[in-house]
Design a protein around this motif. Structure first.
Motif, short mmCIF file in Angstrom:
data_model
loop_
_atom_site.label_atom_id
_atom_site.label_comp_id
_atom_site.label_asym_id
_atom_site.label_seq_id
_atom_site.Cartn_x
_atom_site.Cartn_y
_atom_site.Cartn_z
N UNK A 1 0.79 -1.02 -0.18
CA UNK A 1 -0.30 -0.02 0.00
C UNK A 1 0.79 1.22 0.05
N UNK A 2 0.27 2.46 0.00
CA UNK A 2 0.85 3.64 -0.03
C UNK A 2 -0.07 4.60 0.32
N UNK A 3 0.39 6.00 1.00
CA UNK A 3 -0.46 6.73 1.43
C UNK A 3 -1.39 7.58 0.34
N UNK A 4 -2.57 7.77 0.45
CA UNK A 4 -3.33 8.46 -0.67
C UNK A 4 -2.98 9.90 -0.71
N UNK A 5 -3.01 10.46 -1.99
CA UNK A 5 -2.60 11.80 -2.28
C UNK A 5 -1.04 12.33 -2.15
N UNK B 1 2.26 11.65 -3.93
CA UNK B 1 2.89 10.95 -5.27
C UNK B 1 4.17 10.44 -4.94
N UNK B 2 4.90 11.00 -3.94
CA UNK B 2 5.92 10.42 -3.66
C UNK B 2 6.10 9.59 -2.33
N UNK B 3 4.99 9.22 -2.12
CA UNK B 3 4.81 8.31 -0.94
C UNK B 3 5.43 6.97 -1.10
N UNK B 4 6.37 6.28 -0.09
CA UNK B 4 6.76 5.14 -0.46
C UNK B 4 5.88 3.97 -0.26
N UNK B 5 6.13 2.62 -1.16
CA UNK B 5 5.44 1.42 -1.29
C UNK B 5 5.56 0.94 0.35
N UNK B 6 4.47 0.42 0.87
CA UNK B 6 4.74 -0.08 2.38
C UNK B 6 4.09 -1.37 2.27
N UNK B 7 4.71 -2.41 3.10
CA UNK B 7 3.86 -3.61 3.28
C UNK B 7 3.12 -3.68 4.67
N UNK B 8 2.02 -3.92 4.40
CA UNK B 8 1.17 -4.05 5.58
C UNK B 8 1.70 -5.29 6.43
N UNK B 9 2.02 -5.01 7.83
CA UNK B 9 2.52 -5.96 8.67
C UNK B 9 1.47 -6.61 9.42
N UNK B 10 0.62 -5.71 9.87
CA UNK B 10 -0.48 -6.60 10.79
C UNK B 10 -1.63 -5.44 11.04
N UNK B 11 -2.80 -5.75 11.65
CA UNK B 11 -3.82 -4.97 12.21
C UNK B 11 -3.12 -4.43 13.44
N UNK C 1 -1.29 3.27 10.29
CA UNK C 1 -2.19 4.14 9.53
C UNK C 1 -3.55 3.75 9.68
N UNK C 2 -4.60 4.70 9.60
CA UNK C 2 -5.86 4.03 9.25
C UNK C 2 -6.36 3.71 8.10
N UNK C 3 -6.80 2.79 7.91
CA UNK C 3 -6.90 1.93 6.56
C UNK C 3 -7.54 3.03 5.51
N UNK C 4 -8.34 3.84 5.87
CA UNK C 4 -8.85 4.90 4.73
C UNK C 4 -7.95 5.94 4.30
N UNK C 5 -6.51 6.02 4.96
CA UNK C 5 -5.43 6.66 4.39
C UNK C 5 -4.69 6.15 3.40
#
Length: 77
Positions: free
Chosen positions: A2-6, A8-18, A50-54
């Motif tokens: 995933x990456x942060x909405x909005x 452009x330069x946000x890094x790609x991240x791996x979701x580790x856990x809830x 992060x909140x999942x909606x972001x």
């Protein structure tokens, strides 16, 4: 991935856990909304919740692992 909405330069991240969060007013624990994410920048491991909606879900298509959506197979018999 995933990456942060909005951003452009946000890094790609791996979701580790809830990450469970307790509501300070009601005392209820939310187990399904906040995600702990990990990413690397300049060989340094970073971690943040992060909140999942972001977040925007992305599909990684390179490196050693390839994630893809399989093409459905049609059977005419």
């Amino acid at each position: 991935m995933g990456k942060i909405k909005g951003k452009l330069t946000a890094p790609k991240m791996q979701v580790f856990k809830y990450d469970p969060k307790k509501d300070s007013i009601l005392g209820l624990v939310d187990n399904d909304t906040f995600l702990k994410c990990v990413w690397y920048k300049s060989d340094e491991r970073n971690c943040k919740v992060f909140h999942q909606n972001k977040l925007i879900k992305t599909i990684e298509t390179g490196g050693l692992f390839r994630t893809f959506l399989p093409t459905p197979k049609l059977s005419l018999t």
